[in-house]
Design an enzyme around this catalytic site. Structure first.
Site, PDB file in Angstrom:
ATOM      1  N   GLU A  93       5.059  10.111   3.496  1.00 13.68           N
ATOM      2  CA  GLU A  93       4.687   8.762   3.046  1.00 13.68           C
ATOM      3  C   GLU A  93       3.886   8.806   1.739  1.00 13.68           C
ATOM      4  OE1 GLU A  93       3.242   4.490   4.821  1.00 13.68           O
ATOM      5  OE2 GLU A  93       2.411   6.288   5.754  1.00 13.68           O
ATOM      6  N   ASP A 114       4.860   0.636   3.999  1.00 14.91           N
ATOM      7  CA  ASP A 114       4.897  -0.623   4.739  1.00 14.91           C
ATOM      8  C   ASP A 114       4.684  -1.777   3.761  1.00 14.91           C
ATOM      9  OD1 ASP A 114       2.187  -0.517   4.053  1.00 14.91           O
ATOM     10  OD2 ASP A 114       1.640   0.408   5.952  1.00 14.91           O
ATOM     11  N   TYR A 168      -7.954   2.730   6.684  1.00 19.63           N
ATOM     12  CA  TYR A 168      -8.746   3.065   5.495  1.00 19.63           C
ATOM     13  C   TYR A 168     -10.215   2.838   5.785  1.00 19.63           C
ATOM     14  CZ  TYR A 168      -4.530   3.516   2.637  1.00 19.63           C
ATOM     15  OH  TYR A 168      -3.330   3.928   2.111  1.00 19.63           O
ATOM     16  N   ASP A 179       0.801  -1.218   0.000  1.00 19.42           N
ATOM     17  CA  ASP A 179       0.000   0.000   0.000  1.00 19.42           C
ATOM     18  C   ASP A 179       0.837   1.274   0.000  1.00 19.42           C
ATOM     19  OD1 ASP A 179      -2.414   1.676   0.505  1.00 19.42           O
ATOM     20  OD2 ASP A 179      -1.387   1.998   2.409  1.00 19.42           O
TER      21      ASP A 179
END
Length: 621
Positions: free
Chosen positions: A572, A168, A325, A165
């Site tokens: 990120e 990670d 999410y 994703d």
């Protein structure tokens, strides 16, 4: 010796051969002749024969070149021709030497095309599973090869593949499905631009990598299912948990040795409908590969049937997905998934569903709100409304769809108005970035989606020969929408107060401390365990590996940015964010006149109206 010719006036005409020897002799003889002694008067024509040469005072002139004598006229023409030819050759040579050469290769790529090449490479770096030889990310290797294996009696064989994703190694299927849908949508609309950039095969490979994985996450050969996989891996560290997982540990994906749990769900309408949208849109991308396209369509139908039959949010009831999410509703996915399935199959049942006023009402199509018009991995309403407005613009299906399609079209126009600086629905930073998430962190993922929608709507209007649209009483040209998209993407590419590109590897000044495990740990044949990698997480040194094309989360509402690895709200990247970036970049890239592919998306859609009967046979008496 004399010659006799026929005199047209009667009698012989005698010509002395000696008299005709030369022009000079003839002239002399005629001068000596007493014209008054002629036996009878001559008319004017006869006089001209005899007197003409006598009046010729000018003699022909010649040029003596020593070895040869030539006529002056011929000499002048010859020399003039040679000089003219020399000047012409010289002029042509001058043009060839000075005018820039136009090779058959493409003109220098614009910034959007250059950034597109890089943005797509981020997906190569996010691949899980056994990597292909041409993956072209030197510091990545095969990983997650045990995902989903070893569970007896499960409905899946293995869950190897797909995409990680973000920074990670978790595979969240909800945002991943949205990412693949966005990539497919961009290919369906702009395949010619991908082709011009030399990236069409690449992006199709990336979509197939995602689609092949999604087909593993449920029983894709069945017509009816009761469960699907929502997630692989775990990231919950709440309550101070020290159990090794994808967030507690800081390891290269290739070195992971801890258990990676599989999360299943049996009532997850939002996830299933989004995955159906991903497979349905991919089936249009791969329509020329009939067997594979039909396989994707079958999977999409199965998922959508499951979504409609077993209602529920995938992130409800305290699941880990709610932390990372969380889905707010599944109504928008019903419209979005239904629209994509209609385009993929041509089956009116899906169009009837996608245009049900009740669905639109539940999805919030009629009430606005602070996040109205913001396309994201959670809410697809703005995208679904534009997708269905396309149907009205180009095919005009009429009753019974016209009323709701007109509403979607009007709402899309209002959303486009809300993006413009003249309206105040959304604030902008001093540097010009639109705050679609109202100053909350990680804004760029929303910005790129809006830039894509605006450019696409502009191209829809152009393709429909419509020069613009109305915001209240004011008419705005399609160029205004394009300008909005360009200013936002230009901000991301470096036209911002910090003069920083938020795409890694693009430009000279970009984030060097991206929150990403694989990029931050050197590939030096040393295997760092769960906690052993923490030193690479916490170091102030730049990442040893460049995560080319990654769009970071973005700046704050004051245009500030902290290039700090541990602050994921700034540094990120995610595949959902990069998918929107890719879509916006390809839409803006290259030649504006290329536009959209108007018809491919309608390939499976039957004629809107019945075929008229053939004309009657000609009358015979």
């Amino acid at each position: 010796m004399s010659m006799y010719g026929r005199d047209p006036w009667g009698g012989p005409l005698e010509i002395n051969a000696a008299d005709s020897a030369t022009d000079d002799d003839r002239s002399r003889n005629l001068n000596d002749l007493d014209r008054a002694a002629l036996s009878r008067p001559l008319d004017e024509t006869q006089q001209s024969w005899l007197l003409g040469p006598a009046e010729q005072k000018k003699k022909k002139k010649y040029v003596d070149l020593g070895c040869i004598i030539v006529s002056r006229k011929i000499f002048v023409w010859t020399v003039g021709s040679i000089v003219a030819a020399a000047l012409l050759v010289g002029f042509i040579t001058l043009i060839v030497k000075t005018v820039p050469r136009h090779h058959h290769s493409h003109a220098p790529a614009d910034n959007y095309t250059l950034a597109l090449h890089k943005a797509l490479m981020f997906f190569n770096a996010q691949r899980s599973g056994k990597l292909p030889k041409h993956n072209n990310v030197s510091w990545r290797g095969s990983s997650g090869l045990s995902d989903g294996k070893g569970k007896q009696g499960s409905f899946y064989k293995d869950l190897v593949g797909g995409y990680y994703d973000a920074g990670d190694a978790i595979k969240f299927h909800f945002p991943a499905s949205f990412a693949m849908t966005m990539l497919s949508w961009s290919v369906i609309e702009y395949s010619a631009k991908y082709e011009a950039a030399g990236e069409l095969n690449h992006v199709k490979e990336l979509i197939k990598w995602g689609s092949d994985y999604f087909l593993k996450t449920f029983n894709s050969s069945a017509d009816t299912i009761d469960r699907i996989v929502a997630q692989v891996g775990s990231g919950d560290t709440s309550g101070g948990s020290t159990t090794p997982n994808d967030h507690y540990c800081w390891m290269r994906p290739e070195d992971i040795d801890y258990e990676r749990p599989v999360t299943e769900c049996s009532s997850c309408s939002d996830l299933a409908a989004e995955m159906a949208a991903a497979l349905a849109s991919a089936s249009i991308v791969f329509k020329d590969n009939k067997a594979y396209s039909q396989k994707l369509v079958h999977g999409a139908k199965t998922l959508f049937k499951f979504a409609r039959g077993q209602r529920g949010r995938y992130s409800a009831s305290g699941s880990e997905a709610a932390i990372f999410y969380n889905s707010t509703s599944y109504w928008d996915e019903f419209i979005w998934g239904g629209a994509w399935l209609y385009y993929a199959t041509g089956n009116n049942t899906y169009l009837q569903l996608a245009t049900m006023p009740g669905l639109a009402k539940h999805a919030g199509a009629f009430w606005g709100g602070p996040d109205y018009g913001v396309l994201s991995w959670d809410n697809k309403l703005a995208g679904a409304q534009l997708l269905l407005s396309r149907l009205r613009l180009f095919l005009s299906p009429g009753y019974p769809y016209e009323e709701i399609l007109r509403t979607f079209h009007n709402q899309t126009s209002i959303i486009m108005c809300s993006y413009l600086p003249i309206f105040t629905k959304f604030n902008r930073t001093k540097g010009g970035m639109i705050e679609l998430n109202h100053g909350r962190p990680q804004p760029l993922q929303y910005t790129v989606n809006a830039a894509f929608l605006a450019t696409l709507y502009s191209d829809y209007l152009e393709a429909a020969d419509t020069p613009g649209w109305y915001c209240g009483p004011n008419f705005y040209s399609t160029d205004v929408l394009r300008d909005f998209a360009k200013t936002q993407i230009d901000y991301i590419l470096g036209k911002n107060p910090r003069k920083m590109s938020y795409i890694v590897g693009f430009g000279n000044h970009y984030p060097k401390h991206v929150h990403h495990r694989g990029a931050s740990i050197p590939k030096n044949k040393i295997r760092y365990n769960c906690k052993g990698g923490w030193k690479w997480r916490d170091t102030s040194k730049p990442n040893p590996n460049t995560l080319v094309g990654a769009m970071v989360a973005g700046p704050d509402r004051h245009d500030g940015f902290h290039d700090v690895r541990t602050n994921y709200n700034y540094t990120e990247p995610t595949i959902a964010g990069n998918a929107g970036l890719v879509a916006a970049l390809v839409a803006l890239s290259g030649d504006k006149t290329t536009g959209i592919d108007k018809n491919t998306i309608f390939s499976a859609v039957p004629p809107m109206f019945p075929t008229p009967p053939p004309p009657p046979a000609p009358w015979k008496p």
